[in-house]
Design an enzyme around this catalytic site. Structure first.
Site, PDB file in Angstrom:
ATOM      1  N   LYS A  70     -11.620 -27.352  -4.373  1.00 21.65           N
ATOM      2  CA  LYS A  70     -10.991 -26.785  -5.565  1.00 21.65           C
ATOM      3  C   LYS A  70     -12.063 -26.266  -6.529  1.00 21.65           C
ATOM      4  O   LYS A  70     -13.019 -26.986  -6.844  1.00 21.65           O
ATOM      5  CB  LYS A  70     -10.148 -27.872  -6.239  1.00 21.65           C
ATOM      6  CG  LYS A  70      -9.385 -27.358  -7.437  1.00 21.65           C
ATOM      7  CD  LYS A  70      -8.536 -28.447  -8.057  1.00 21.65           C
ATOM      8  CE  LYS A  70      -7.955 -27.942  -9.357  1.00 21.65           C
ATOM      9  NZ  LYS A  70      -7.300 -28.996 -10.116  1.00 21.65           N
ATOM     10  N   LYS A  97       4.537   7.713   0.478  1.00 23.51           N
ATOM     11  CA  LYS A  97       4.410   6.606   1.444  1.00 23.51           C
ATOM     12  C   LYS A  97       5.112   6.940   2.762  1.00 23.51           C
ATOM     13  O   LYS A  97       4.632   6.577   3.839  1.00 23.51           O
ATOM     14  CB  LYS A  97       4.973   5.311   0.850  1.00 23.51           C
ATOM     15  CG  LYS A  97       4.057   4.746  -0.228  1.00 23.51           C
ATOM     16  CD  LYS A  97       4.622   3.514  -0.908  1.00 23.51           C
ATOM     17  CE  LYS A  97       3.686   3.106  -2.049  1.00 23.51           C
ATOM     18  NZ  LYS A  97       4.248   2.110  -2.937  1.00 23.51           N
ATOM     19  N   PHE A 140       9.690  -0.182   2.758  1.00 21.95           N
ATOM     20  CA  PHE A 140      10.275  -0.290   1.425  1.00 21.95           C
ATOM     21  C   PHE A 140       9.186   0.122   0.436  1.00 21.95           C
ATOM     22  O   PHE A 140       7.996  -0.028   0.716  1.00 21.95           O
ATOM     23  CB  PHE A 140      10.708  -1.733   1.130  1.00 21.95           C
ATOM     24  CG  PHE A 140      12.112  -2.043   1.572  1.00 21.95           C
ATOM     25  CD1 PHE A 140      12.426  -2.113   2.919  1.00 21.95           C
ATOM     26  CD2 PHE A 140      13.112  -2.277   0.636  1.00 21.95           C
ATOM     27  CE1 PHE A 140      13.726  -2.405   3.332  1.00 21.95           C
ATOM     28  CE2 PHE A 140      14.404  -2.570   1.038  1.00 21.95           C
ATOM     29  CZ  PHE A 140      14.715  -2.634   2.385  1.00 21.95           C
ATOM     30  N   LYS A 198       2.500   6.783   5.803  1.00 28.21           N
ATOM     31  CA  LYS A 198       2.657   5.665   6.735  1.00 28.21           C
ATOM     32  C   LYS A 198       3.474   6.052   7.968  1.00 28.21           C
ATOM     33  O   LYS A 198       3.889   5.187   8.737  1.00 28.21           O
ATOM     34  CB  LYS A 198       3.288   4.474   6.010  1.00 28.21           C
ATOM     35  CG  LYS A 198       2.460   4.029   4.782  1.00 28.21           C
ATOM     36  CD  LYS A 198       2.922   2.705   4.197  1.00 28.21           C
ATOM     37  CE  LYS A 198       2.167   2.374   2.919  1.00 28.21           C
ATOM     38  NZ  LYS A 198       1.954   0.940   2.709  1.00 28.21           N
ATOM     39  N   ASN A 256       2.833 -12.532  -5.097  1.00 32.97           N
ATOM     40  CA  ASN A 256       3.691 -11.682  -5.930  1.00 32.97           C
ATOM     41  C   ASN A 256       5.090 -12.306  -6.005  1.00 32.97           C
ATOM     42  O   ASN A 256       5.330 -13.381  -5.464  1.00 32.97           O
ATOM     43  CB  ASN A 256       3.731 -10.252  -5.376  1.00 32.97           C
ATOM     44  CG  ASN A 256       4.323 -10.200  -3.988  1.00 32.97           C
ATOM     45  OD1 ASN A 256       5.487 -10.495  -3.792  1.00 32.97           O
ATOM     46  ND2 ASN A 256       3.493  -9.855  -3.009  1.00 32.97           N
TER      47      ASN A 256
HETATM   48  O1  PMT Z   1      12.073 -10.245  -1.670  1.00 31.70           O
HETATM   49  P1  PMT Z   1      12.947  -9.867  -2.862  1.00 31.70           P
HETATM   50  O2  PMT Z   1      12.762 -10.820  -4.027  1.00 31.70           O
HETATM   51  O3  PMT Z   1      14.388  -9.693  -2.472  1.00 31.70           O
HETATM   52  O4  PMT Z   1      12.434  -8.451  -3.393  1.00 31.70           O
HETATM   53  C1  PMT Z   1      12.603  -7.317  -2.580  1.00 31.70           C
HETATM   54  C2  PMT Z   1      11.411  -6.356  -2.684  1.00 31.70           C
HETATM   55  C3  PMT Z   1      11.344  -5.761  -4.079  1.00 31.70           C
HETATM   56  C4  PMT Z   1      10.098  -7.077  -2.389  1.00 31.70           C
HETATM   57  C5  PMT Z   1      11.682  -5.249  -1.590  1.00 31.70           C
HETATM   58  O5  PMT Z   1      12.885  -4.576  -1.901  1.00 31.70           O
HETATM   59  C6  PMT Z   1      10.541  -4.231  -1.544  1.00 31.70           C
HETATM   60  O6  PMT Z   1      10.534  -3.248  -2.250  1.00 31.70           O
HETATM   61  N1  PMT Z   1       9.547  -4.490  -0.648  1.00 31.70           N
HETATM   62  C7  PMT Z   1       8.341  -3.682  -0.536  1.00 31.70           C
HETATM   63  C8  PMT Z   1       7.458  -4.008  -1.691  1.00 31.70           C
HETATM   64  C9  PMT Z   1       6.094  -3.390  -1.547  1.00 31.70           C
HETATM   65  O7  PMT Z   1       5.190  -4.090  -1.272  1.00 31.70           O
HETATM   66  O8  PMT Z   1       6.048  -2.122  -1.671  1.00 31.70           O
HETATM   67  P2  PMT Z   1       4.635  -1.306  -1.500  1.00 31.70           P
HETATM   68  O9  PMT Z   1       4.919  -0.032  -2.158  1.00 31.70           O
HETATM   69  O10 PMT Z   1       3.494  -2.112  -1.955  1.00 31.70           O
HETATM   70  O11 PMT Z   1       4.502  -1.137   0.069  1.00 31.70           O
HETATM   71  C10 PMT Z   1       5.166  -0.092   0.772  1.00 31.70           C
HETATM   72  C11 PMT Z   1       5.440  -0.524   2.188  1.00 31.70           C
HETATM   73  O12 PMT Z   1       4.186  -0.790   2.840  1.00 31.70           O
HETATM   74  C12 PMT Z   1       6.263  -1.778   2.298  1.00 31.70           C
HETATM   75  O13 PMT Z   1       7.170  -1.623   3.354  1.00 31.70           O
HETATM   76  C13 PMT Z   1       5.241  -2.867   2.603  1.00 31.70           C
HETATM   77  O14 PMT Z   1       5.799  -3.920   3.417  1.00 31.70           O
HETATM   78  C14 PMT Z   1       4.181  -2.110   3.367  1.00 31.70           C
HETATM   79  N2  PMT Z   1       2.830  -2.650   3.204  1.00 31.70           N
HETATM   80  C15 PMT Z   1       2.271  -2.784   1.973  1.00 31.70           C
HETATM   81  C16 PMT Z   1       0.988  -3.261   1.851  1.00 31.70           C
HETATM   82  C17 PMT Z   1       0.285  -3.626   3.022  1.00 31.70           C
HETATM   83  N3  PMT Z   1      -0.962  -4.118   2.950  1.00 31.70           N
HETATM   84  N4  PMT Z   1       0.849  -3.478   4.223  1.00 31.70           N
HETATM   85  C18 PMT Z   1       2.100  -2.970   4.341  1.00 31.70           C
HETATM   86  O15 PMT Z   1       2.626  -2.823   5.454  1.00 31.70           O
END
Ligand code: PMT
Length: 404
Positions: free
Chosen positions: A287, A336, A322, A340, A208
């Site tokens: 590949k 979330k 986040f 979580k 991503n």
């Molecule tokens: O890195 P930058 O370019 O500065 O961009 C910053 C950002 C947009 C990536 C950052 O600000 C942000 O929002 N990060 C979380 C992005 C995300 O994956 O959000 P989510 O809604 O998919 O996940 C929610 C939370 O669960 C996050 O804390 C994530 O780390 C966590 N997660 C998600 C999926 C997973 N399989 N395991 C997790 O722990």
């Protein structure tokens, strides 16, 4: 301020004389002060003035190594609790922004891990020059604290913005930074940053757009506030923040393992990483060749790292997630937060300009399990990090909330 160790860096501008008043006020408030001057500064005011005020020799020449047991600029850089550059010329700001180190002041500045406060003083047009403004912006993003110059008649004859801030104003900023620095001392902070990368064959990956900027800003801010910081980061180009222990991972599974390894010793976990929710079901050892028809790749779910953390976390740990959302931001973020078992969630609407992936700024609302709702205007990611840490480090927060 009693016993705080402060370097005052003086550069060559007419306002250099005000640095003497600054040092005097710092000494009166109980700080230990060491002065480092540029050659140009010594043309405006003598080292003897500062030596008399601080009761310590003034460093000007990088090669004046009077104590053979140490390398002077590294020794000073390590010694300082805070480094103040006042007055800061356009030249020293440019050097700091580029990482140049060609004299005693700039080598010490580049080597220090202490918070840096910069009080610029220069001609109004120099200050307004976009190059100077760009350098200031870059330093602000790296956590340098600026004490804005005042407006009024300038030594060059112009009237406008460019006067060095008054010494008592700079002293207040020094006091605030010293105070701020201590609020995470003794805490272990674990931060995740960037994207994970899920291989599909030896040359292709599923990933991503996360660059890691947000997570790195959190790691740097926590370090500057005295925390011991471990940063678990996906692949990326950002320079490793000095003073932070970096654990490099590639896939979500590797990030999961790294987080679970570090979790028991962490007081605070802040998960800014954008983790791939899916990975290819199998990784081809060679590949995959293209053919004329469509290619179907089966994806399987990656574990949710925060859900795994929720099963294992201690009650005295603070866990922050986040949420990158494009619509109905509050509802999704709150879901979330609950699902979580988080203490805080930082919701960014990544559809907004200046927010989310890749930008130097972010636009966030922070929701807390304790009812906190903090909507922040657009600001540098470093400032977002500071506001988040204000909450996390706030009186009695660490260890006071949460738990499965
Ligand atoms: O890195 P930058 O370019 O500065 O961009 C910053 C950002 C947009 C990536 C950052 O600000 C942000 O929002 N990060 C979380 C992005 C995300 O994956 O959000 P989510 O809604 O998919 O996940 C929610 C939370 O669960 C996050 O804390 C994530 O780390 C966590 N997660 C998600 C999926 C997973 N399989 N395991 C997790 O722990």
């Amino acid at each position: 301020m009693l016993g705080s160790r402060i370097i005052v860096g003086v550069t060559g501008g007419i306002a250099a004389y005000k640095a003497a008043a600054l040092c005097s006020q710092l000494v009166k408030r109980g700080a230990e002060v060491r002065v480092v001057m540029t050659e140009a500064a010594t043309r405006f005011i003598t080292p003897l003035t500062f030596q008399s005020i601080t009761k310590h020799p003034v460093a000007v020449d990088t090669f004046d190594e009077h104590d053979p047991s140490v390398i002077q600029h590294i020794h000073l850089a390590d010694w300082a609790d805070v480094f103040v550059v006042a007055p800061a010329t356009a030249d020293v700001i440019a050097k700091a922004a580029c990482g140049l180190a060609d004299d005693m002041l700039t080598t010490t500045l580049l080597a220090t891990r202490a918070p840096v406060i910069v009080a610029p003083a220069m001609n109004v047009h120099m200050l307004a020059n976009p190059i100077v403004q760009e350098n200031i912006r870059r330093l602000r993003e790296r956590g340098f604290v600026f004490v804005d110059p005042g407006e009024g008649p300038l030594a060059c004859g112009y009237t406008g913005k460019g006067r060095l801030a008054e010494p008592d104003e700079i002293v207040e900023v020094v006091a605030a930074v010293l105070q701020r620095k201590k609020d995470l001392e003794g805490k272990r902070v674990l931060v995740t940053a960037g994207a994970t990368r899920e291989p599909f064959d030896p040359v292709r990956v599923l990933s991503n757009r996360s660059t890691g900027k947000m997570g790195y800003a959190v790691a740097e801010a926590a370090r500057d506030r005295g925390a011991e910081v471990t940063l678990i980061a996906g692949p990326g180009e950002l320079p490793v923040p000095p003073g932070v222990q970096l654990v490099r991972v590639e896939t979500a599974l590797e990030m999961l393992n790294a987080v679970l390894d570090c979790l028991p010793s962490a007081d605070i976990l802040i998960k800014a990483a954008a983790v791939s929710d899916y990975r290819p079901a199998s990784v081809s050892p060679s590949k995959v060749k293209k053919s004329d028809g469509p290619l179907v790749v089966e994806l399987v779910r990656n574990p949710d790292i925060l859900l795994e953390v929720a099963k294992r976390r201690r009650h005295d740990q603070v866990i922050v997630g986040f949420a990158a959302e494009t619509d109905d931001v509050e509802r999704h973020a709150r879901e979330k937060l609950e699902k979580k078992s988080l203490d805080y969630i930082v919701a960014n609407d990544v559809s907004k300009p200046g927010a989310g992936f890749g930008s130097d700024t972010n636009v966030v609302t922070i929701f807390g399990r304790d009812g906190t709702v903090l909507s922040l205007p657009p600001m540098a990611k470093r400032q977002v990090a500071e506001r988040l840490l204000d909450l996390v480090a706030g009186a009695g927060r660490v260890g006071a909330v949460g738990g499965p």
